[in-house]
Design an enzyme around this catalytic site. Structure first.
Site, PDB file in Angstrom:
ATOM      1  N   LYS A 172      -7.739  10.489  -9.486  1.00 30.94           N
ATOM      2  CA  LYS A 172      -8.525   9.477  -8.777  1.00 30.94           C
ATOM      3  C   LYS A 172      -9.818  10.100  -8.264  1.00 30.94           C
ATOM      4  O   LYS A 172      -9.799  11.227  -7.740  1.00 30.94           O
ATOM      5  CB  LYS A 172      -7.688   8.938  -7.613  1.00 30.94           C
ATOM      6  CG  LYS A 172      -8.340   7.824  -6.812  1.00 30.94           C
ATOM      7  CD  LYS A 172      -7.388   7.340  -5.717  1.00 30.94           C
ATOM      8  CE  LYS A 172      -7.945   6.206  -4.888  1.00 30.94           C
ATOM      9  NZ  LYS A 172      -7.035   5.793  -3.803  1.00 30.94           N
ATOM     10  N   SER A 193      -6.038   0.853  -3.825  1.00 29.87           N
ATOM     11  CA  SER A 193      -7.311   1.277  -4.358  1.00 29.87           C
ATOM     12  C   SER A 193      -7.214   2.162  -5.598  1.00 29.87           C
ATOM     13  O   SER A 193      -8.203   2.321  -6.309  1.00 29.87           O
ATOM     14  CB  SER A 193      -8.083   2.034  -3.281  1.00 29.87           C
ATOM     15  OG  SER A 193      -7.373   3.193  -2.868  1.00 29.87           O
ATOM     16  N   SER A 224      -2.079   2.312  -1.426  1.00 30.87           N
ATOM     17  CA  SER A 224      -2.935   2.379  -2.614  1.00 30.87           C
ATOM     18  C   SER A 224      -2.314   2.994  -3.850  1.00 30.87           C
ATOM     19  O   SER A 224      -2.947   2.987  -4.903  1.00 30.87           O
ATOM     20  CB  SER A 224      -4.208   3.151  -2.286  1.00 30.87           C
ATOM     21  OG  SER A 224      -5.116   2.287  -1.674  1.00 30.87           O
TER      22      SER A 224
HETATM   23  N1  GLN Z   1      -5.453  -1.679   0.813  1.00 28.34           N
HETATM   24  C1  GLN Z   1      -5.445  -0.769   1.915  1.00 28.34           C
HETATM   25  C2  GLN Z   1      -6.823  -0.670   2.516  1.00 28.34           C
HETATM   26  O1  GLN Z   1      -7.694  -1.288   2.014  1.00 28.34           O
HETATM   27  C3  GLN Z   1      -4.908   0.547   1.494  1.00 28.34           C
HETATM   28  C4  GLN Z   1      -5.913   1.498   0.988  1.00 28.34           C
HETATM   29  C5  GLN Z   1      -5.341   2.825   0.656  1.00 28.34           C
HETATM   30  O2  GLN Z   1      -4.129   3.032   0.706  1.00 28.34           O
HETATM   31  N2  GLN Z   1      -6.230   3.757   0.335  1.00 28.34           N
HETATM   32  O3  GLN Z   1      -7.041   0.003   3.471  1.00 28.34           O
END
Ligand code: GLN
Length: 477
Positions: free
Chosen positions: A77, A152, A176
Site C-alpha cells: 500500500k 482505504s 481499512s
Molecule cells: N474508513 C476509516 C476511515 O476513513 C478507516 C480508515 C483506515 O482504517 N485507514 O477513517
C-alpha cells in the site's frame, strides 16, 4: 488472465520441481496487471527490479539458500515506505516524494526473499472506506467494476483478489484492511496494535495505525506475519511479546469443546443487510454443530464507536498532517504571497476534500473550549470500549460478527454523504479503538453474487487463534 497458483506452498513446489521459475512467476503477475489496468490498482510498478530480483531468487532456489518468503510476490500500500521509491499516500501532496528509508516490515520481508512488485492505490492518507478519495482516481472492484473495492486499502485488496500478486501489505486505522477484504472476497488480518512495527508507515492516527496483511489462505498470511512481526527499536510502541511460529501453530486444530465464542447483540441491530445477517447466523449454527460453545454477549458501548473513532483519529490526524507545510515535504504552491499564504495555498491545493474535512474536525475537537467536550470525552469513551472487550474476553475466547453492514456499494453512491461512508466502519473501528487483533474471512455471497466477510476478533496477541478459527468457517453453509 494467467492462472497462477494462489498459495505459497504450491508456488514453491512448482519452482522446486522446475515447472515454474520465479522469473516466470513475476512475468505472469505483470501480465495480469497489464491486462487489468482498468481497475487502477498500481500507482508505481517495480517492473525491472522485480524481474531482476526474481532471477536472484531463482539462483537462491538452485543453490538452496532461498529465504522463508522466496516465491512470495507482494504489493505494498502506498502509505508504507520502500527506500528509493515514490511514496504518494494517494495524495497530490506527495505526488513527487521519494522515500528515504524502508519500513521495518518491508525490510524484513525483503530479507526473506519476498519480491515487491509495486505500490498500490489507496484513499488519500488512508482516510476513506471506498478508495474514492485517492488523487490517482478510484480503484474498481474486480467482481463488479461499477462498485467500490472498499478502502482505504482498496488497491491491496484488488491486487490479491485479481491475481496480480500473492499477498499484500495494507494498513488499518479503523478497518481499512478488513472492510476491503470483505468487499473483494479475500482475507485480511489486522494484528494487535504493536505486533508489527509502524516504522515507515506514514502516520494517520498513531495510536490506532497498524500494518496488516491480505491473502488467500492462512499459511501464507501466517508466514508473512511471522517475518514482519516483532519488536523494533525504531517504533517505541512495538511490542516485545514473543513472535510465535504462526505457520506451524495456525495449522493445528482446536478442540471445539474447549472454545467459547461470543457474538455481540449490538452488532446485529438495525442497518445490517438481512442477507449478511442470515449468512453470519448460519456460520454460528455451523460452529455450534462442530461442538463450539457459541453464546450471545454484549458490548454495551458499541453505539459510541463511530463518534469516538472519528473524534480521536481526526484529532491525531490534524497533528500528524501538520508536517505537510510546503517546506519539508512534497508539494508547494506556486502562487505568490507571504509565508503564511504559501502554507495556506500549499495545504489547500495539496490535500483533497476528505483530508481537509478531517484536519478541520480534528483541529476543532482539540481547540480550547472544545477539548473537554470532545477530545477528552472521546478518550474516556475509548477506555469504556476497551473495557467492554476486556470483560467480554473473560467470558469468551473469540467474538464473531459481520465485517461490514453491507456488501460493496456503487462508485459514487456514498461519496457526497460522509456520515453514510463513516457508518461502514461500524463493526471494524471498535477493534482499533481497543487495540485487539481481528481477521475478516470470506463467509458467503449474496443473491447478487457479492461477497461478504465474517469478522473474528481475539484477545491481544492471539493472531494464531484467529488463523486457527479461520479454518472453522465454511463458505458453503
Ligand atoms: N474508513 C476509516 C476511515 O476513513 C478507516 C480508515 C483506515 O482504517 N485507514 O477513517
Amino acid at each position: 488472465m494467467i492462472n497462477i497458483p494462489k498459495s505459497l506452498i504450491e508456488i514453491r513446489t512448482e519452482i522446486l520441481s522446475g515447472k515454474l521459475s520465479c522469473k516466470k512467476l513475476v512475468e505472469s503477475y505483470l501480465e495480469n496487471i497489464e491486462e487489468q489496468k482498468d481497475l487502477n490498482v498500481f500507482i508505481t510498478l517495480f517492473k525491472e527490479d522485480a524481474l531482476k530480483q526474481a532471477e536472484e531468487v531463482d539462483e537462491k532456489f538452485r543453490n538452496g539458500t532461498a529465504g522463508k518468503l522466496a516465491g512470495a510476490v507482494i504489493s505494498v500500500k502506498d502509505v508504507i515506505s520502500v527506500k528509493g521509491r515514490r511514496l504518494t499516500c494517494g495524495s497530490r501532496m506527495l505526488n513527487d516524494f521519494t522515500a528515504v528509508y524502508s519500513a521495518t516490515a518491508v525490510e524484513r520481508l525483503m530479507n526473506e526473499d519476498a519480491i515487491i512488485i509495486g505500490k498500490v492505490n489507496c484513499d488519500e492518507f488512508a482516510m476513506g472506506s471506498s478508495n474514492e478519495n485517492s488523487y490517482f482516481g478510484p480503484v474498481k472492484n474486480p467482481l463488479d467494476k461499477t462498485r467500490v473495492p472498499g478502502g482505504s486499502s482498496g488497491g491491496s485488496a484488488v491486487s490479491v483478489a485479481s491475481n496480480m500478486c500473492l499477498l499484500s501489505l495494507g494498513s488499518e486505522t479503523g478497518g481499512s484492511i478488513r472492510q476491503p477484504a470483505s468487499f473483494c472476497g479475500i482475507t485480511g488480518l489486522k494484528a494487535t496494535y504493536g505486533r508489527i512495527s509502524r516504522y515507515g508507515l506514514v502516520a494517520f492516527a498513531s495510536s490506532f495505525d497498524s500494518i496488516g496483511i491480505f491473502g488467500n489462505n492462512s499459511y501464507d498470511i501466517a508466514s508473512l506475519l511471522e517475518v514482519i512481526s516483532g519488536y523494533d527499536e525504531r517504533d517505541s510502541t512495538s511490542s516485545a511479546e514473543e513472535v510465535r511460529n504462526y505457520p506451524v501453530e495456525s495449522e493445528k486444530s482446536f478442540n471445539p469443546g474447549e472454545i467459547k465464542i461470543g457474538y455481540a447483540r449490538e452488532y446485529f441491530e438495525e442497518g445490517l443487510d438481512p442477507e449478511i445477517r442470515e449468512g453470519i447466523l448460519s456460520q454460528i449454527e455451523n460452529l455450534k454443530s462442530k461442538g463450539f460453545t457459541v453464546k450471545e454477549i454484549s458490548l454495551p458501548h458499541t453505539k459510541y464507536v463511530i463518534q469516538s473513532y472519528y473524534i480521536l483519529t481526526s484529532a491525531e490526524a490534524s497533528s500528524n498532517l501538520s508536517r505537510y507545510d510546503g517546506v519539508r515535504y512534497g508539494y508547494r504552491s506556486e502562487k505568490p504571497g507571504t509565508l503564511e499564504d504559501m502554507y495556506v495555498n500549499t495545504r489547500s491545493e495539496g490535500f483533497g476534500q476528505e483530508v481537509k474535512r478531517r484536519i478541520m474536525l480534528g483541529t476543532y475537537v482539540l481547540s480550547a473550549g472544545y477539548y473537554d467536550a470532545y477530545y477528552r470525552k472521546g478518550q474516556k469513551v475509548r477506555r469504556l470500549i476497551m473495557n467492554d472487550f476486556e470483560n467480554a474476553f473473560k467470558e469468551v475466547d473469540f467474538i464473531i460478527s459481520p465485517t461490514t453492514p453491507n456488501t460493496a456499494f456503487k462508485l459514487g453512491e456514498k461519496i457526497e454523504d460522509p456520515l453514510a461512508m463513516y457508518l461502514n466502519d461500524i463493526y471494524t473501528a471498535s477493534v482499533n479503538l481497543a487495540g485487539i487483533p481481528a481477521i475478516s474471512v470470506p463467509a458467503g455471497n449474496t443473491k447478487e453474487k457479492l461477497p461478504f466477510g465474517i469478522q473474528i476478533m481475539g484477545r491481544k496477541f492471539d493472531e494464531e487463534g484467529l488463523l486457527k478459527m479461520w479454518k472453522e468457517i465454511d463458505m458453503k453453509v
